[in-house]
Design an enzyme around this catalytic site. Structure first.
Site, PDB file in Angstrom:
ATOM      1  N   ASP A 113       0.825  -1.202   0.000  1.00  0.00           N
ATOM      2  CA  ASP A 113       0.000   0.000   0.000  1.00  0.00           C
ATOM      3  C   ASP A 113       0.865   1.259   0.000  1.00  0.00           C
ATOM      4  O   ASP A 113       2.079   1.194   0.192  1.00  0.00           O
ATOM      5  CB  ASP A 113      -1.083  -0.037   1.083  1.00  0.00           C
TER       6      ASP A 113
HETATM    7  N1  URA Z   1       0.169  -5.441   4.902  1.00  0.00           N
HETATM    8  C1  URA Z   1      -0.215  -4.148   4.904  1.00  0.00           C
HETATM    9  O1  URA Z   1      -0.923  -3.708   5.807  1.00  0.00           O
HETATM   10  N2  URA Z   1       0.194  -3.355   3.900  1.00  0.00           N
HETATM   11  C2  URA Z   1       0.987  -3.784   2.892  1.00  0.00           C
HETATM   12  O2  URA Z   1       1.339  -3.012   2.004  1.00  0.00           O
HETATM   13  C3  URA Z   1       1.380  -5.125   2.913  1.00  0.00           C
HETATM   14  C4  URA Z   1       0.959  -5.952   3.920  1.00  0.00           C
END
Ligand code: URA
Length: 244
Positions: A113
């Site tokens: 993310d």
């Molecule tokens: N878990 C998350 O919360 N975000 C990511 O980008 C990957 C795993």
């Protein structure tokens, strides 16, 4: 010995992002494309697409771009996104412009993310992509987690149990490993890829993730010399580590 596939020169270059068929035709006719030092001026010419082609062909005095079958590792900085669904610059803006015009296109292998940094793989090989993200592959992904509040002490046990239910879901998470390195930091290793999984796992135990960085996919570690925003082509050995 298997024969190398052949492709018309104009299609080869166009597929690698050098321009439309018309544009690459102009490059070719102007004598800017050389094979083994000699200009090829006919875009219809069939080229044997051998793995060594980028060392033998030049376009405007530069080696030909990598052939399809490209696998990259990128050290994703915070603030860039893996998909248009989030606001902000895309990870693809960190790659050479031409590489974003390729066919087959480069895609991220899974997603991080916007606020998550670290090891992100990209490929134009759809079969490889699916082999890595398939739940059957069970590939561990390790995250360096920094937390807002001190750890309770039972996080490792709760994550390992395989019973933790994330808000809004009806299937418990698979067991995950957690190793604390201080009272607000640790490494969590998961094999699934649910939406915002790590952040939601810590929310489920009453904490809040303030920084998240992926440092491993399988046994492949983010190299120390790959700065945020930098990328490089994965070697065969490095790719094998993803599966080991
Ligand atoms: N878990 C998350 O919360 N975000 C990511 O980008 C990957 C795993």
């Amino acid at each position: 010995m298997s024969k190398a596939p052949t492709l018309r020169l104009d299609r080869l270059l166009s597929n690698l992002g050098y321009g439309s068929r018309r544009e690459v035709q102009d490059l070719i006719e102007a004598g800017y494309v050389l094979l083994d030092g000699d200009a090829i001026i006919d875009g219809d010419e069939k080229i044997a697409v051998t793995p060594d082609l980028p060392t033998r062909m030049t376009v405007e005095d530069e080696p030909l771009d990598p052939l399809p079958g490209l696998v990259l590792m990128l050290n994703k900085p915070v603030g860039v996104t893996c998909s248009h669904k989030e606001q902000g610059p895309l990870v693809y803006s960190l790659l050479p412009e031409r590489w974003c015009e390729r066919n087959p296109a480069l895609s991220t292998i899974g997603r991080l993310d916007k606020e998550t940094s670290g090891l992100l793989l990209l490929t134009d090989d759809g079969a490889l992509l699916h082999r890595i993200i398939s739940p059957k592959a069970n590939i561990p992904k390790r995250y360096d987690v920094t937390l807002d509040r001190a750890l309770r002490g039972d996080e490792a046990k709760i994550f390992a149990a395989g019973t933790l239910m994330l808000e809004g879901e009806d299937k418990p998470l698979l067991p995950a490993a957690f190793e604390a390195v201080s009272d607000r930091r640790g490494f969590v290793t998961i094999t699934e890829g649910r939406y915002h999984q790590v952040r939601r796992m810590f929310a489920a135990v009453g904490n809040h993730v303030t920084a998240l960085m992926r440092d491993r996919v399988g046994a492949l570690a983010l190299p120390d010399d790959l700065a945020p925003g930098e990328f490089r082509i994965l070697s065969e050995d490095e790719l094998a580590k993803v599966f080991s």
